[in-house]
Enzyme design. Sequence first.
Site, PDB file in Angstrom:
ATOM      1  N   LYS A  21       2.317  -3.882   6.497  1.00 33.37           N
ATOM      2  CA  LYS A  21       2.675  -3.886   5.068  1.00 33.37           C
ATOM      3  C   LYS A  21       4.190  -3.724   4.913  1.00 33.37           C
ATOM      4  CE  LYS A  21      -1.390  -4.465   3.468  1.00 33.37           C
ATOM      5  NZ  LYS A  21      -1.746  -5.742   2.861  1.00 33.37           N
ATOM      6  N   TYR A  80      -1.367  -1.010  10.911  1.00 29.94           N
ATOM      7  CA  TYR A  80      -1.694  -1.582   9.595  1.00 29.94           C
ATOM      8  C   TYR A  80      -0.543  -1.318   8.613  1.00 29.94           C
ATOM      9  CZ  TYR A  80      -3.537  -1.688   4.846  1.00 29.94           C
ATOM     10  OH  TYR A  80      -3.684  -1.925   3.500  1.00 29.94           O
ATOM     11  N   SER A 115       0.832  -1.204   0.000  1.00 24.63           N
ATOM     12  CA  SER A 115       0.000   0.000   0.000  1.00 24.63           C
ATOM     13  C   SER A 115       0.863   1.248   0.000  1.00 24.63           C
ATOM     14  CB  SER A 115      -0.841  -0.023   1.284  1.00 24.63           C
ATOM     15  OG  SER A 115      -1.405   1.227   1.525  1.00 24.63           O
TER      16      SER A 115
HETATM   17  P1  NAD Z   1     -11.049  -6.915   1.504  1.00 24.63           P
HETATM   18  O1  NAD Z   1     -11.216  -6.917   2.975  1.00 24.63           O
HETATM   19  O2  NAD Z   1     -12.235  -6.618   0.661  1.00 24.63           O
HETATM   20  O3  NAD Z   1     -10.442  -8.313   1.028  1.00 24.63           O
HETATM   21  C1  NAD Z   1      -9.584  -9.091   1.834  1.00 24.63           C
HETATM   22  C2  NAD Z   1     -10.154 -10.496   1.859  1.00 24.63           C
HETATM   23  O4  NAD Z   1      -9.284 -11.310   2.653  1.00 24.63           O
HETATM   24  C3  NAD Z   1     -11.551 -10.578   2.490  1.00 24.63           C
HETATM   25  O5  NAD Z   1     -12.400 -11.298   1.611  1.00 24.63           O
HETATM   26  C4  NAD Z   1     -11.331 -11.336   3.809  1.00 24.63           C
HETATM   27  O6  NAD Z   1     -12.438 -12.148   4.127  1.00 24.63           O
HETATM   28  C5  NAD Z   1     -10.082 -12.138   3.486  1.00 24.63           C
HETATM   29  N1  NAD Z   1      -9.235 -12.488   4.639  1.00 24.63           N
HETATM   30  C6  NAD Z   1      -8.735 -11.678   5.610  1.00 24.63           C
HETATM   31  N2  NAD Z   1      -7.950 -12.378   6.440  1.00 24.63           N
HETATM   32  C7  NAD Z   1      -7.942 -13.667   6.000  1.00 24.63           C
HETATM   33  C8  NAD Z   1      -7.321 -14.857   6.427  1.00 24.63           C
HETATM   34  N3  NAD Z   1      -6.546 -14.890   7.499  1.00 24.63           N
HETATM   35  N4  NAD Z   1      -7.521 -15.989   5.718  1.00 24.63           N
HETATM   36  C9  NAD Z   1      -8.324 -15.987   4.620  1.00 24.63           C
HETATM   37  N5  NAD Z   1      -8.941 -14.890   4.167  1.00 24.63           N
HETATM   38  C10 NAD Z   1      -8.748 -13.739   4.847  1.00 24.63           C
HETATM   39  O7  NAD Z   1      -9.852  -5.904   1.159  1.00 24.63           O
HETATM   40  P2  NAD Z   1      -9.356  -5.315  -0.232  1.00 24.63           P
HETATM   41  O8  NAD Z   1      -9.704  -3.882  -0.278  1.00 24.63           O
HETATM   42  O9  NAD Z   1      -9.758  -6.210  -1.333  1.00 24.63           O
HETATM   43  O10 NAD Z   1      -7.784  -5.396  -0.004  1.00 24.63           O
HETATM   44  C11 NAD Z   1      -7.018  -6.503  -0.425  1.00 24.63           C
HETATM   45  C12 NAD Z   1      -5.580  -6.290  -0.010  1.00 24.63           C
HETATM   46  O11 NAD Z   1      -5.103  -5.067  -0.562  1.00 24.63           O
HETATM   47  C13 NAD Z   1      -5.369  -6.188   1.509  1.00 24.63           C
HETATM   48  O12 NAD Z   1      -4.175  -6.855   1.831  1.00 24.63           O
HETATM   49  C14 NAD Z   1      -5.250  -4.699   1.728  1.00 24.63           C
HETATM   50  O13 NAD Z   1      -4.471  -4.416   2.866  1.00 24.63           O
HETATM   51  C15 NAD Z   1      -4.549  -4.251   0.464  1.00 24.63           C
HETATM   52  N6  NAD Z   1      -4.792  -2.836   0.133  1.00 24.63           N
HETATM   53  C16 NAD Z   1      -6.082  -2.381   0.044  1.00 24.63           C
HETATM   54  C17 NAD Z   1      -6.302  -1.017  -0.213  1.00 24.63           C
HETATM   55  C18 NAD Z   1      -7.712  -0.471  -0.286  1.00 24.63           C
HETATM   56  O14 NAD Z   1      -7.875   0.741  -0.154  1.00 24.63           O
HETATM   57  N7  NAD Z   1      -8.734  -1.275  -0.512  1.00 24.63           N
HETATM   58  C19 NAD Z   1      -5.219  -0.146  -0.395  1.00 24.63           C
HETATM   59  C20 NAD Z   1      -3.931  -0.657  -0.309  1.00 24.63           C
HETATM   60  C21 NAD Z   1      -3.723  -2.013  -0.041  1.00 24.63           C
HETATM   61  N1  UFG Z   2     -12.138  11.788   3.842  1.00 24.47           N
HETATM   62  C1  UFG Z   2     -13.133  12.655   4.206  1.00 24.47           C
HETATM   63  N2  UFG Z   2     -14.265  12.148   4.790  1.00 24.47           N
HETATM   64  C2  UFG Z   2     -14.441  10.804   4.984  1.00 24.47           C
HETATM   65  C3  UFG Z   2     -13.413   9.919   4.591  1.00 24.47           C
HETATM   66  C4  UFG Z   2     -12.268  10.444   4.034  1.00 24.47           C
HETATM   67  O1  UFG Z   2     -13.013  13.876   4.044  1.00 24.47           O
HETATM   68  O2  UFG Z   2     -15.502  10.409   5.518  1.00 24.47           O
HETATM   69  C5  UFG Z   2     -10.921  12.328   3.194  1.00 24.47           C
HETATM   70  C6  UFG Z   2      -9.639  12.049   3.953  1.00 24.47           C
HETATM   71  O3  UFG Z   2      -9.406  13.053   4.906  1.00 24.47           O
HETATM   72  C7  UFG Z   2      -8.611  12.015   2.809  1.00 24.47           C
HETATM   73  C8  UFG Z   2      -9.411  11.466   1.625  1.00 24.47           C
HETATM   74  O4  UFG Z   2     -10.779  11.678   1.955  1.00 24.47           O
HETATM   75  O5  UFG Z   2      -8.221  13.332   2.490  1.00 24.47           O
HETATM   76  C9  UFG Z   2      -9.182   9.987   1.376  1.00 24.47           C
HETATM   77  O6  UFG Z   2      -9.424   9.267   2.573  1.00 24.47           O
HETATM   78  P1  UFG Z   2      -9.556   7.675   2.597  1.00 24.47           P
HETATM   79  O7  UFG Z   2      -9.835   7.274   4.008  1.00 24.47           O
HETATM   80  O8  UFG Z   2     -10.531   7.228   1.558  1.00 24.47           O
HETATM   81  O9  UFG Z   2      -8.144   7.173   2.100  1.00 24.47           O
HETATM   82  P2  UFG Z   2      -6.675   7.410   2.719  1.00 24.47           P
HETATM   83  O10 UFG Z   2      -5.855   8.039   1.647  1.00 24.47           O
HETATM   84  O11 UFG Z   2      -6.730   8.094   4.018  1.00 24.47           O
HETATM   85  O12 UFG Z   2      -6.194   5.927   3.008  1.00 24.47           O
HETATM   86  C10 UFG Z   2      -6.487   4.830   2.126  1.00 24.47           C
HETATM   87  C11 UFG Z   2      -6.532   3.555   2.954  1.00 24.47           C
HETATM   88  C12 UFG Z   2      -5.167   3.254   3.494  1.00 24.47           C
HETATM   89  C13 UFG Z   2      -4.196   3.185   2.348  1.00 24.47           C
HETATM   90  C14 UFG Z   2      -4.204   4.463   1.566  1.00 24.47           C
HETATM   91  C15 UFG Z   2      -3.290   4.369   0.366  1.00 24.47           C
HETATM   92  O13 UFG Z   2      -7.453   3.684   4.021  1.00 24.47           O
HETATM   93  O14 UFG Z   2      -5.168   2.028   4.151  1.00 24.47           O
HETATM   94  O15 UFG Z   2      -5.535   4.738   1.111  1.00 24.47           O
HETATM   95  O16 UFG Z   2      -3.556   3.220  -0.356  1.00 24.47           O
HETATM   96  F1  UFG Z   2      -2.966   2.978   2.823  1.00 24.47           F
END
Ligand code: NAD
Ligand code: UFG
Length: 332
Positions: A152, A148, A124
Amino acid sequence: MNVLVTGGMGYIGSHTCVELTNIGHNPIIIDNLSNSKPEVQDKIEKITGKRPVFYEGDVADKSLLNKIFTDNKIEAVIHFAGYKAVGESVEKPLMYYRNNIGNTVALCEVMTEFNCKNIIFSSSATVYGAPKSVPINEDFELHCTNPYGRTKYMIEEILRDLYISDNTWNITLLRYFNPIGAHDSGLIGEDPQGIPNNLMPYIMKVALGELPCLNVFGNDYNTHDGTGVRDYIHVVDLAKGHIKALENLNGMSVYNLGTGTGYSVLDLVKAFEKENNIKVPYEIKGRRPGDIDSCFANPDKALKELGWKAELNVEQMCSSVWKYAQNYINKK
Ligand code: NAD
Ligand code: UFG
């Protein structure tokens, strides 16, 4: 190719399973459904015409992993499974370290036993913390500001150590920026439980009338309109980035997956309103602790080395979310 997709029932994993299937690979999913629903398997089948193999269980369960590797000739793993809520990680750090780090170690141990040494890991942009400048390059210094983010960072380091110990591994770390959007079928998307932490799911719930108004966290940032700027990337582009990473696995690599363009909170609200012809009421509130002014990628390395670049624009992100949201209301 048989590809084990951990967390394949989740938001990014399900879109990646669709893209894998579309180009003839076989995704084999392990997911414990801690943050997803079993019907995602049917939806992937509906979109692609092919039912993915699904094992319900935990990546920590090495006997299940052994069974999966014995039953299927797995050639590569895309590792999405993990917890991802920043606030929750501050409250329950051990739960995050066990689930995210412990499971990755278990997975790599079983992969080693079965001589499957190809892995793509979901990292991330959070690993950059507050970057010294934008756009962010992959070689910027890493700083984490919450448990978190530290999971990563630590997993990246563990995978680097694994590669140093045995350079027959092929390991790609993908640092995602802000994934939003949904599949254009409207069948799969992000389905947050409870009150969302992230911006787009919150906008979606306000537009649906489930929440009264969006709280905009701060309008005194050093950005064009004072609200925070992020690099929103369509989840389908992100999924396609995994296909390119799979096709180019070669030694140890790290890539930013973002568009390279930043949008503010208010830019995103306005784009959503205009594209979907719906009002999203908002109120300006104080800053959220830990937030930064601007975060967007330099995605050039992924273009140069993987031949990948994001193709879908912010309007397509907003319209696909709304299409998915309406399917979601119809289901209720
Ligand atoms: P998500 O929660 O929708 O998907 C993760 C899936 O993993 C879920 O279906 C959950 O049930 C499963 N899971 C969790 N722990 C498990 C375990 N121990 N065994 C088996 N299954 C398990 O999340 P996502 O948004 O699809 O994110 C996927 C990956 O990408 C994560 O590792 C997250 O940290 C990373 N990531 C997400 C974002 C974002 O904004 N969505 C940004 C950066 C990185
Ligand atoms: N924001 C609002 N109101 C809300 C939610 C968010 O104003 O209700 C604003 C935040 O202050 C920020 C922007 O919208 O300026 C984006 O916020 P998000 O929470 O959607 O995303 P972040 O960039 O804070 O973080 C996300 C994930 C992290 C990840 C990061 C980069 O939550 O885990 O993107 O991938 F690491």
